[in-house]
Design a protein around this motif. Structure first.
Motif, mmCIF file in Angstrom:
data_model
loop_
_atom_site.group_PDB
_atom_site.id
_atom_site.type_symbol
_atom_site.label_atom_id
_atom_site.label_comp_id
_atom_site.label_asym_id
_atom_site.label_seq_id
_atom_site.Cartn_x
_atom_site.Cartn_y
_atom_site.Cartn_z
ATOM 1 N N PRO A 30 0.834 -1.202 0.000
ATOM 2 C CA PRO A 30 0.000 0.000 0.000
ATOM 3 C C PRO A 30 0.870 1.254 0.000
ATOM 4 C CG PRO A 30 -0.744 -1.576 1.655
ATOM 5 C CD PRO A 30 0.592 -2.058 1.172
ATOM 6 N N VAL A 31 0.522 2.203 -0.842
ATOM 7 C CA VAL A 31 1.299 3.440 -0.991
ATOM 8 C C VAL A 31 0.337 4.619 -0.967
ATOM 9 C CG1 VAL A 31 2.974 4.691 -2.405
ATOM 10 C CG2 VAL A 31 2.923 2.186 -2.479
ATOM 11 N N ALA A 46 1.247 4.985 -12.178
ATOM 12 C CA ALA A 46 2.251 3.930 -12.340
ATOM 13 C C ALA A 46 2.152 2.914 -11.207
ATOM 14 C CB ALA A 46 3.651 4.543 -12.389
ATOM 15 N N LEU A 47 1.896 3.383 -9.998
ATOM 16 C CA LEU A 47 1.744 2.470 -8.861
ATOM 17 C C LEU A 47 0.519 1.581 -9.051
ATOM 18 C CD1 LEU A 47 2.601 5.029 -6.057
ATOM 19 C CD2 LEU A 47 3.962 3.016 -6.662
ATOM 20 N N LEU A 48 -0.567 2.168 -9.500
ATOM 21 C CA LEU A 48 -1.764 1.376 -9.772
ATOM 22 C C LEU A 48 -1.506 0.341 -10.854
ATOM 23 C CD1 LEU A 48 -4.401 4.261 -9.706
ATOM 24 C CD2 LEU A 48 -4.288 2.353 -8.081
ATOM 25 N N ASP A 49 -0.768 0.721 -11.879
ATOM 26 C CA ASP A 49 -0.468 -0.202 -12.972
ATOM 27 C C ASP A 49 0.315 -1.415 -12.485
ATOM 28 O OD1 ASP A 49 -1.749 1.389 -14.803
ATOM 29 O OD2 ASP A 49 0.085 2.334 -15.580
ATOM 30 N N THR A 54 -3.277 2.030 -3.824
ATOM 31 C CA THR A 54 -2.806 3.409 -3.818
ATOM 32 C C THR A 54 -3.873 4.345 -3.280
ATOM 33 O OG1 THR A 54 -1.426 2.939 -5.761
ATOM 34 C CG2 THR A 54 -1.841 5.255 -5.244
ATOM 35 N N THR A 55 -3.489 5.068 -2.219
ATOM 36 C CA THR A 55 -4.343 6.105 -1.645
ATOM 37 C C THR A 55 -3.796 7.453 -2.088
ATOM 38 O OG1 THR A 55 -4.878 4.751 0.279
ATOM 39 C CG2 THR A 55 -5.207 7.129 0.497
ATOM 40 N N VAL A 56 -4.683 8.365 -2.463
ATOM 41 C CA VAL A 56 -4.229 9.663 -2.964
ATOM 42 C C VAL A 56 -4.921 10.780 -2.186
ATOM 43 C CG1 VAL A 56 -3.736 8.786 -5.283
ATOM 44 C CG2 VAL A 56 -6.019 9.693 -4.773
ATOM 45 N N GLY A 71 -9.040 2.838 -9.679
ATOM 46 C CA GLY A 71 -8.911 1.999 -8.492
ATOM 47 C C GLY A 71 -8.260 2.651 -7.301
ATOM 48 N N ALA A 72 -7.832 3.897 -7.402
ATOM 49 C CA ALA A 72 -7.226 4.575 -6.263
ATOM 50 C C ALA A 72 -8.279 4.921 -5.224
ATOM 51 C CB ALA A 72 -6.507 5.844 -6.722
ATOM 52 N N LEU A 73 -7.835 5.004 -3.967
ATOM 53 C CA LEU A 73 -8.704 5.428 -2.880
ATOM 54 C C LEU A 73 -8.416 6.889 -2.583
ATOM 55 C CD1 LEU A 73 -10.690 4.820 -0.531
ATOM 56 C CD2 LEU A 73 -8.670 4.213 0.847
ATOM 57 N N LEU A 74 -9.432 7.723 -2.612
ATOM 58 C CA LEU A 74 -9.273 9.147 -2.320
ATOM 59 C C LEU A 74 -9.447 9.374 -0.825
ATOM 60 C CD1 LEU A 74 -8.960 12.116 -3.141
ATOM 61 C CD2 LEU A 74 -11.429 12.154 -3.589
ATOM 62 N N ALA A 75 -8.410 9.863 -0.163
ATOM 63 C CA ALA A 75 -8.472 10.165 1.261
ATOM 64 C C ALA A 75 -9.131 11.520 1.471
ATOM 65 C CB ALA A 75 -7.077 10.163 1.863
#
Length: 321
Positions: A30-31, A46-49, A54-56, A71-75
């Motif tokens: 997790p990043v 790139a991390l998702l790929d 990945t949380t942003v 697919g990223a999670l928005l904090a």
């Protein structure tokens, strides 16, 4: 230059060295990515790929829309963002913006045990200050230099430079490899920034020299593409060989003039000056280069190799012989 190796603890929660026992391959880490400008968004993509959860977070949450769709999670807040991952990648406007985000988190203890990879553009001195700040707050720290534009992020052939904690680099190397080829320059925090700055100087000088050459040859009808094909072969062959040879001379402080001396180069550059002037091409760059060579010759390096020009560039007592 003193080495400053981070002694801050590295979170052991879902680190990059964890393995999936079913496949015996590194498990995705997790990043969190803070900052979603063009570069930050490219880092998160790139991390998702590469399959990293990945949380942003960004001050303007609408910038996360495309990443969330992938697919990223928005904090909802910086605190939520750093809580989601053991490692935080930051890519914001500048040092002041970064500290404005991180200082409240550090005071609350939210960063303790985390690792920060700072990909915000900074100075070597700024990297050193951030490293000291990170140690004081129990935070592992790496400073990074991104040696590409956003479209190159994720290309394994393009370099990302890092300096600072060797432990953080080793632990999260699989994460960093998702962005590009990760190169650890050493534990001195400012090295990545210093290399980045120096390499940009090399790039600009090369670009401008190439454009000057394209202008000179173009005045006689040569296309930039035709000139560039020949220029690249020369740069990748003979010029690369000179750089390798001259690097040893610079390190040794000994400049044998057994190929082409500074005096010979001064005479030769006049041909370029005349050719450009005859074609109405601006000569500011070659005039600057000639003046620098002449300063080296005046300092006693006329019979030395071109590498001796570094003694003038270093300034001060190093220019005197």
């Amino acid at each position: 230059m003193n080495a400053h190796t981070s002694t801050a603890p590295v979170s052991t929660t879902a680190t990059a060295t964890a393995t999936d026992t079913a496949t015996d391959t590194p498990a995705p880490t997790p990043v969190t990515v803070i900052g979603l400008g063009n570069m930050g968004a490219a880092l998160a993509a790139a991390l998702l790929d590469r399959g990293h959860p990945t949380t942003v977070w960004n001050r303007s949450p609408e910038k996360a829309k495309a990443l969330v769709e992938r697919g990223a999670l928005l904090a909802a807040s910086p605190a939520d963002a750093v809580a989601a991952s053991p490692v935080v990648l930051a890519c914001v406007l500048d040092d002041a913006a970064l500290r404005e985000i991180l200082d409240p988190l550090a005071e609350s203890g939210a960063l303790t045990g985390k690792s920060l990879v700072n990909l915000t553009s900074t100075s070597p001195e700024g990297a050193g200050e951030l490293s000291a700040w990170a140690r004081a707050h129990g935070l592992g720290h790496l400073d990074g230099g991104i040696m590409t534009t956003p479209e190159g992020v994720g290309n394994p052939e393009l370099m990302f430079l890092y300096s600072g904690s060797a432990e953080v680099f080793t632990t999260y190397r699989p994460v960093l490899a998702a962005l590009g080829d990760p190169i650890h320059l050493g534990t001195e925090p400012g090295l990545a920034s210093l290399y980045d700055t120096a390499l940009l100087g090399l790039m600009w000088a090369t670009f401008t020299g190439w454009l000057h050459g394209a202008a000179v040859t173009g005045a006689d009808g040569t296309s930039a593409e035709d000139f560039t094909a020949v220029a690249l072969r020369w740069l990748n062959g003979a010029v690369a060989g000179f750089l390798t040879r001259y690097a040893g001379q610079v390190d040794a402080g000994h400049y044998p003039g057994d190929d082409a001396t500074v005096d010979v180069q001064i005479a030769t550059i006049d041909h370029l000056l005349h050719a450009a002037a005859d074609r109405g091409v601006d000569n500011a760059l070659p005039q600057l280069l000639k003046a620098t060579m002449e300063r080296a010759a005046a300092a006693g390096h006329g019979g030395d190799s071109y590498a001796s020009v570094i003694e003038v560039l270093r300034g001060g007592a190093a220019a005197e012989r």
